[in-house]
Motif scaffolding. Structure first.
Motif, PDB file in Angstrom:
ATOM      1  N   ILE A 140     -23.076 -45.243  55.759  1.00 60.64           N
ATOM      2  CA  ILE A 140     -23.631 -43.941  56.131  1.00 60.64           C
ATOM      3  C   ILE A 140     -23.673 -43.757  57.643  1.00 60.64           C
ATOM      4  O   ILE A 140     -23.998 -42.678  58.121  1.00 60.64           O
ATOM      5  CB  ILE A 140     -25.040 -43.719  55.542  1.00 60.64           C
ATOM      6  CG1 ILE A 140     -26.037 -44.754  56.073  1.00 60.64           C
ATOM      7  CG2 ILE A 140     -24.996 -43.735  54.030  1.00 60.64           C
ATOM      8  CD1 ILE A 140     -27.472 -44.383  55.777  1.00 60.64           C
ATOM      9  N   ALA A 141     -23.342 -44.816  58.385  1.00 62.89           N
ATOM     10  CA  ALA A 141     -23.183 -44.685  59.838  1.00 62.89           C
ATOM     11  C   ALA A 141     -21.693 -44.555  60.132  1.00 62.89           C
ATOM     12  O   ALA A 141     -20.883 -45.355  59.653  1.00 62.89           O
ATOM     13  CB  ALA A 141     -23.769 -45.888  60.556  1.00 62.89           C
ATOM     14  N   TRP A 142     -21.330 -43.547  60.895  1.00 69.88           N
ATOM     15  CA  TRP A 142     -19.925 -43.258  61.167  1.00 69.88           C
ATOM     16  C   TRP A 142     -19.697 -43.225  62.671  1.00 69.88           C
ATOM     17  O   TRP A 142     -20.470 -42.623  63.405  1.00 69.88           O
ATOM     18  CB  TRP A 142     -19.546 -41.887  60.606  1.00 69.88           C
ATOM     19  CG  TRP A 142     -19.944 -41.664  59.184  1.00 69.88           C
ATOM     20  CD1 TRP A 142     -21.197 -41.384  58.719  1.00 69.88           C
ATOM     21  CD2 TRP A 142     -19.111 -41.701  58.033  1.00 69.88           C
ATOM     22  NE1 TRP A 142     -21.177 -41.240  57.357  1.00 69.88           N
ATOM     23  CE2 TRP A 142     -19.915 -41.424  56.907  1.00 69.88           C
ATOM     24  CE3 TRP A 142     -17.742 -41.919  57.839  1.00 69.88           C
ATOM     25  CZ2 TRP A 142     -19.399 -41.374  55.617  1.00 69.88           C
ATOM     26  CZ3 TRP A 142     -17.238 -41.855  56.562  1.00 69.88           C
ATOM     27  CH2 TRP A 142     -18.052 -41.595  55.461  1.00 69.88           C
ATOM     28  N   TYR A 143     -18.616 -43.870  63.127  1.00 73.02           N
ATOM     29  CA  TYR A 143     -18.230 -43.712  64.528  1.00 73.02           C
ATOM     30  C   TYR A 143     -17.024 -42.781  64.577  1.00 73.02           C
ATOM     31  O   TYR A 143     -16.127 -42.831  63.747  1.00 73.02           O
ATOM     32  CB  TYR A 143     -17.965 -45.047  65.213  1.00 73.02           C
ATOM     33  CG  TYR A 143     -16.800 -45.860  64.689  1.00 73.02           C
ATOM     34  CD1 TYR A 143     -15.528 -45.733  65.239  1.00 73.02           C
ATOM     35  CD2 TYR A 143     -16.979 -46.789  63.656  1.00 73.02           C
ATOM     36  CE1 TYR A 143     -14.465 -46.489  64.778  1.00 73.02           C
ATOM     37  CE2 TYR A 143     -15.927 -47.549  63.186  1.00 73.02           C
ATOM     38  CZ  TYR A 143     -14.672 -47.387  63.747  1.00 73.02           C
ATOM     39  OH  TYR A 143     -13.614 -48.143  63.277  1.00 73.02           O
ATOM     40  N   VAL A 144     -17.048 -41.871  65.536  1.00 75.89           N
ATOM     41  CA  VAL A 144     -16.092 -40.769  65.573  1.00 75.89           C
ATOM     42  C   VAL A 144     -14.871 -41.145  66.402  1.00 75.89           C
ATOM     43  O   VAL A 144     -14.987 -41.563  67.555  1.00 75.89           O
ATOM     44  CB  VAL A 144     -16.744 -39.494  66.140  1.00 75.89           C
ATOM     45  CG1 VAL A 144     -15.751 -38.336  66.140  1.00 75.89           C
ATOM     46  CG2 VAL A 144     -17.978 -39.139  65.317  1.00 75.89           C
ATOM     47  N   VAL A 145     -13.712 -40.987  65.784  1.00 76.65           N
ATOM     48  CA  VAL A 145     -12.430 -41.271  66.427  1.00 76.65           C
ATOM     49  C   VAL A 145     -11.595 -39.994  66.411  1.00 76.65           C
ATOM     50  O   VAL A 145     -11.261 -39.477  65.342  1.00 76.65           O
ATOM     51  CB  VAL A 145     -11.670 -42.402  65.701  1.00 76.65           C
ATOM     52  CG1 VAL A 145     -10.318 -42.653  66.374  1.00 76.65           C
ATOM     53  CG2 VAL A 145     -12.510 -43.677  65.652  1.00 76.65           C
ATOM     54  N   GLU A 146     -11.283 -39.461  67.574  1.00 75.29           N
ATOM     55  CA  GLU A 146     -10.457 -38.254  67.641  1.00 75.29           C
ATOM     56  C   GLU A 146      -8.984 -38.653  67.619  1.00 75.29           C
ATOM     57  O   GLU A 146      -8.559 -39.583  68.321  1.00 75.29           O
ATOM     58  CB  GLU A 146     -10.780 -37.443  68.900  1.00 75.29           C
ATOM     59  CG  GLU A 146     -10.094 -36.095  68.900  1.00 75.29           C
ATOM     60  CD  GLU A 146     -10.784 -35.075  69.801  1.00 75.29           C
ATOM     61  OE1 GLU A 146     -10.290 -33.944  69.877  1.00 75.29           O
ATOM     62  OE2 GLU A 146     -11.824 -35.398  70.420  1.00 75.29           O
ATOM     63  N   VAL A 147      -8.217 -37.970  66.797  1.00 73.99           N
ATOM     64  CA  VAL A 147      -6.779 -38.231  66.657  1.00 73.99           C
ATOM     65  C   VAL A 147      -6.021 -37.073  67.302  1.00 73.99           C
ATOM     66  O   VAL A 147      -6.221 -35.909  66.930  1.00 73.99           O
ATOM     67  CB  VAL A 147      -6.384 -38.377  65.176  1.00 73.99           C
ATOM     68  CG1 VAL A 147      -4.876 -38.590  65.038  1.00 73.99           C
ATOM     69  CG2 VAL A 147      -7.162 -39.520  64.525  1.00 73.99           C
ATOM     70  N   LEU A 148      -5.166 -37.411  68.262  1.00 74.05           N
ATOM     71  CA  LEU A 148      -4.407 -36.408  69.004  1.00 74.05           C
ATOM     72  C   LEU A 148      -2.909 -36.629  68.813  1.00 74.05           C
ATOM     73  O   LEU A 148      -2.434 -37.772  68.785  1.00 74.05           O
ATOM     74  CB  LEU A 148      -4.730 -36.479  70.502  1.00 74.05           C
ATOM     75  CG  LEU A 148      -6.190 -36.290  70.906  1.00 74.05           C
ATOM     76  CD1 LEU A 148      -6.318 -36.406  72.419  1.00 74.05           C
ATOM     77  CD2 LEU A 148      -6.729 -34.964  70.416  1.00 74.05           C
ATOM     78  N   TRP A 149      -2.169 -35.541  68.697  1.00 73.64           N
ATOM     79  CA  TRP A 149      -0.717 -35.607  68.611  1.00 73.64           C
ATOM     80  C   TRP A 149      -0.131 -35.865  69.991  1.00 73.64           C
ATOM     81  O   TRP A 149      -0.713 -35.491  71.022  1.00 73.64           O
ATOM     82  CB  TRP A 149      -0.173 -34.310  68.034  1.00 73.64           C
ATOM     83  CG  TRP A 149      -0.622 -34.077  66.626  1.00 73.64           C
ATOM     84  CD1 TRP A 149      -1.672 -33.316  66.205  1.00 73.64           C
ATOM     85  CD2 TRP A 149      -0.063 -34.654  65.445  1.00 73.64           C
ATOM     86  NE1 TRP A 149      -1.792 -33.372  64.838  1.00 73.64           N
ATOM     87  CE2 TRP A 149      -0.816 -34.178  64.340  1.00 73.64           C
ATOM     88  CE3 TRP A 149       1.017 -35.506  65.202  1.00 73.64           C
ATOM     89  CZ2 TRP A 149      -0.532 -34.534  63.030  1.00 73.64           C
ATOM     90  CZ3 TRP A 149       1.312 -35.867  63.897  1.00 73.64           C
ATOM     91  CH2 TRP A 149       0.543 -35.382  62.825  1.00 73.64           C
ATOM     92  N   THR A 150       1.052 -36.486  70.014  1.00 67.02           N
ATOM     93  CA  THR A 150       1.717 -36.845  71.262  1.00 67.02           C
ATOM     94  C   THR A 150       2.936 -35.955  71.506  1.00 67.02           C
ATOM     95  O   THR A 150       3.419 -35.278  70.586  1.00 67.02           O
ATOM     96  CB  THR A 150       2.184 -38.310  71.220  1.00 67.02           C
ATOM     97  OG1 THR A 150       3.215 -38.428  70.218  1.00 67.02           O
ATOM     98  CG2 THR A 150       1.030 -39.256  70.905  1.00 67.02           C
ATOM     99  N   PRO A 151       3.480 -35.989  72.731  1.00 67.03           N
ATOM    100  CA  PRO A 151       4.722 -35.250  72.987  1.00 67.03           C
ATOM    101  C   PRO A 151       5.866 -35.675  72.066  1.00 67.03           C
ATOM    102  O   PRO A 151       6.719 -34.851  71.712  1.00 67.03           O
ATOM    103  CB  PRO A 151       5.016 -35.576  74.454  1.00 67.03           C
ATOM    104  CG  PRO A 151       3.673 -35.862  75.049  1.00 67.03           C
ATOM    105  CD  PRO A 151       2.907 -36.563  73.954  1.00 67.03           C
TER     106      PRO A 151
END
Length: 203
Positions: A140-151
């Motif tokens: 129930i504890a979540w660490y946030v990871v942002e996923v970004l697209w690359t060139p």
């Protein structure tokens, strides 16, 4: 949930803003509030199956989460670049999750301007992808990871809708995406779809 940006960190809290309407006959999009603002519910994708699920965050939950790192699970936040079309869990800036849409869009434009541009308001939105109850690393504890697209993804025309953690990892392995750990954890739980649809769109 709400992300407040500072020059040092990104902070997640629950808050109130303006949400675009969604109907039960369409893909869900945007935050909804329950219990006179005591909890926020948002759509997400089951990281194992790609099916829809819903995440509830109590407004009074400790932030950041008081939990051992071994008792945390990743919540991926996949940000899509200008030009992408389709219904996302959170749309636009300020959008239908206005308490964090702009901040996470700002992470994207700051980290990958060649893909996302320099104007966060032009970023169309993001999805949430998390492990379901019963998965080996569910917590129930979540660490946030942002996923970004690359060139490389833009050049290869490889930007597609990701709904599982395996799809995210495949994109990363191909050089089409990167992961950015935003450096905090928060508490939330998975709830039924009926809980989401009972809620009031934020605003």
């Amino acid at each position: 949930m709400k992300l407040l940006g500072t020059t040092a960190a990104y902070v997640l809290v629950v808050g109130v803003g303006v949400a675009a309407p969604a109907t039960s006959g369409s893909l869900p999009s945007g935050e909804r509030m329950l219990g006179h603002g005591h909890a926020a519910v948002e759509p997400a994708y089951n990281a194992d199956t790609g099916g829809l699920m819903y995440l509830l965050t109590p407004t009074g939950a400790p932030f950041p989460s008081v939990s051992n790192s071994h008792a945390q699970s990743p919540l991926y936040l996949v940000e899509y670049p200008p030009g992408y079309s389709g219904t996302l869990n959170c749309m636009g800036v300020p959008g239908n999750c206005p308490d964090h849409d702009g901040i996470v869009a700002g992470v994207a434009t700051g980290a990958m301007p060649s893909v996302y541009g320099t104007d966060p308001s032009a970023v169309p939105g993001h999805d949430h992808i998390a492990d379901p109850p019963g998965a080996p690393d569910f917590n129930i504890a979540w660490y946030v990871v942002e996923v970004l697209w690359t060139p490389a993804a833009v050049e290869a025309d490889a930007i597609t809708h990701l709904t599982t953690d395996q799809q995210i990892q495949d994109a990363v392995d191909a050089g089409y995406a990167i992961k950015i750990n935003l450096g905090f954890a928060f508490n939330c739980s998975v709830v039924p779809a009926t809980t989401y649809w009972r809620g009031t769109p934020v605003g």
